[in-house]
Scaffold this motif. Structure first.
Motif, short mmCIF file in Angstrom:
data_model
loop_
_atom_site.label_atom_id
_atom_site.label_comp_id
_atom_site.label_asym_id
_atom_site.label_seq_id
_atom_site.Cartn_x
_atom_site.Cartn_y
_atom_site.Cartn_z
N UNK A 132 0.80 -1.24 0.00
CA UNK A 132 0.00 0.00 0.00
C UNK A 132 0.83 1.27 0.00
N UNK A 133 1.92 1.32 0.79
CA UNK A 133 2.70 2.56 0.85
C UNK A 133 3.44 2.82 -0.46
N UNK A 134 3.93 1.78 -1.09
CA UNK A 134 4.61 1.95 -2.38
C UNK A 134 3.64 2.53 -3.41
N UNK A 135 2.44 1.97 -3.43
CA UNK A 135 1.44 2.47 -4.38
C UNK A 135 1.04 3.90 -4.09
N UNK A 136 0.86 4.22 -2.79
CA UNK A 136 0.43 5.57 -2.41
C UNK A 136 1.49 6.61 -2.78
N UNK A 137 2.74 6.36 -2.41
CA UNK A 137 3.82 7.30 -2.72
C UNK A 137 4.05 7.36 -4.23
N UNK A 138 3.93 6.21 -4.90
CA UNK A 138 4.09 6.19 -6.34
C UNK A 138 3.05 7.05 -7.05
N UNK A 139 1.81 7.02 -6.56
CA UNK A 139 0.76 7.84 -7.16
C UNK A 139 1.05 9.33 -6.95
N UNK A 140 1.57 9.69 -5.79
CA UNK A 140 1.90 11.09 -5.54
C UNK A 140 2.97 11.57 -6.52
N UNK A 141 4.03 10.77 -6.72
CA UNK A 141 5.08 11.15 -7.66
C UNK A 141 4.54 11.21 -9.09
N UNK A 186 -5.45 6.22 -11.77
CA UNK A 186 -4.50 5.35 -11.09
C UNK A 186 -5.17 4.56 -9.97
N UNK A 187 -6.06 5.21 -9.24
CA UNK A 187 -6.76 4.50 -8.17
C UNK A 187 -7.60 3.36 -8.72
N UNK A 188 -8.26 3.61 -9.83
CA UNK A 188 -9.09 2.57 -10.42
C UNK A 188 -8.22 1.44 -10.97
N UNK A 189 -7.10 1.81 -11.62
CA UNK A 189 -6.24 0.81 -12.24
C UNK A 189 -5.53 -0.04 -11.19
N UNK A 190 -5.02 0.63 -10.16
CA UNK A 190 -4.26 -0.07 -9.13
C UNK A 190 -5.14 -0.61 -8.01
N UNK A 191 -6.44 -0.25 -8.04
CA UNK A 191 -7.38 -0.63 -6.97
C UNK A 191 -6.82 -0.23 -5.60
N UNK A 192 -6.33 0.99 -5.55
CA UNK A 192 -5.67 1.47 -4.34
C UNK A 192 -6.49 2.59 -3.71
#
Length: 359
Positions: A293-302, A342-348
């Protein structure tokens, strides 16, 4: 069925009034008390010696809606009426609500303050009237033509509450939950005279009003599962944009480079949006998790920073008159689309982070 919290002053008059208007009918009065501190349970037990009354005490209260569901689960009849103990819901209206259900004219009957023939003793100021009107307006898409969607005085048949497996009320508007989640209900509104509270204090607080908004959010998700999340995302974006724009304009006015100003404003916007989403998830049910989850969250911010800054660079290069408001608005819209995709694609979403933190 009467949910109570510190209503010892009202019950000695309310219970006899109910018994009088229901003379000739078989009935029971169920009182569900949420740890009253004024002797309400003792008063109810004394009244039970003279009237068909049952007391249910809840040691771990979870709000008025939970009390109502507890009372309905314990009810033995085929018809139930829910009312408050403060005399704002008139006992003399009970036969009219019950008759419509007995004659099979409706499955759900609302004691309404907003139909022809209704009246009220309550004098509301402008703000209270506006607050009530907005609350009813927000609930209208969920309940069709029902005018008093906020009523806590209602009657229903047993099959309605027995078949309502998806009930998940939040706050104090359990009637709204039935109206929204029981499609095909035959609903009738009966005009009532809405009285003044005679004893005790109102339980309606600012916290309860926020819980009402959270309850509406949950019901909109249920009623409009595709449209509701998009609408909430757009609303959250509009709010965060309005908060981040002054920050961007202030930084650029101080001479900060546009890309740095935009990045700071975007991070601020992202933080506010995350807090709103976090709060929204408090009304949700089962958490949804992803592997990292943290990798995805920080990745989306970048990713958003990259897309937003590229958009900003292109606007500064291509527009003849790139005003700060124009470039910030366009760039943030592009990043919002990126965030949503990104949220829809990564389901994050933040449910993953909440689950990670809880571990």
């Amino acid at each position: 069925m009467i949910p109570t919290l510190n209503e010892a002053g009202n019950l000695p008059r309310l219970v006899p009034a109910i018994a009088t208007v229901l003379t000739g009918r078989r009935f029971e009065i169920i009182i569900v008390d949420d740890k009253s501190s004024d002797g309400t349970p003792q008063t109810a037990l004394e009244l039970a010696n003279r009237y068909p009354l049952r007391l249910i005490e809840r040691m771990q209260p979870d709000g008025l809606s939970g009390a109502v569901l507890k009372g309905l689960a314990a009810a033995r009849g085929d018809i139930a009426v829910v009312m408050d103990a403060d005399f704002q819901h008139p006992p003399e209206a009970l036969p009219h609500l019950i008759e419509s259900l007995e004659k099979d004219e409706a499955d759900f009957v609302v004691g309404s303050r907003h139909v022809t023939g209704a009246s009220t003793d309550v004098t509301w100021g402008t703000f209270r009237k506006l607050n009530s009107a907005v609350a009813r307006l927000l609930a209208r898409p969920l309940c069709g033509d029902v005018k008093d969607t906020m009523s806590g005085f209602f009657g229903l048949k047993r099959h309605v509450w027995n078949s309502s497996a998806q009930l998940a009320p939040l706050g104090y508007k359990i009637g709204l939950e039935f109206l929204c989640k029981c499609p095909g209900l035959r609903v009738r509104e009966i005009p009532i005279h809405f009285g003044l509270r005679e004893e005790g204090q109102s339980k309606l607080s600012l916290k309860q009003q926020f819980r009402y908004l959270e309850h509406l959010s949950r019901l909109y998700d249920f009623k409009f599962p595709r449209f509701s999340p998009i609408a909430k995302f757009v609303a959250a974006f509009a709010l965060t944009w309005s908060m981040a724009l002054p920050l961007f304009l202030g930084l650029t006015a101080l001479g900060w480079p546009p890309h740095i100003s935009f990045s700071i404003a975007l991070l601020f916007s992202h933080g506010v949006h995350a807090l709103l989403h976090w709060r929204y998830l408090n009304t949700e049910g089962v958490p949804e998790t992803v592997t990292h989850p943290w990798v995805g969250f920080i990745g989306m911010i970048f990713a958003e920073l990259l897309v937003g800054n590229l958009t900003l660079w292109w606007l500064l290069a291509e527009l003849r008159a790139p005003t700060p408001i124009k470039i910030f608005t366009i760039a943030t819209i592009v990043t919002a689309v990126c965030r949503y995709m990104l949220r829809k694609e990564l389901r994050h979403d933040l449910r993953s982070l909440k689950a990670a933190l809880s571990r």
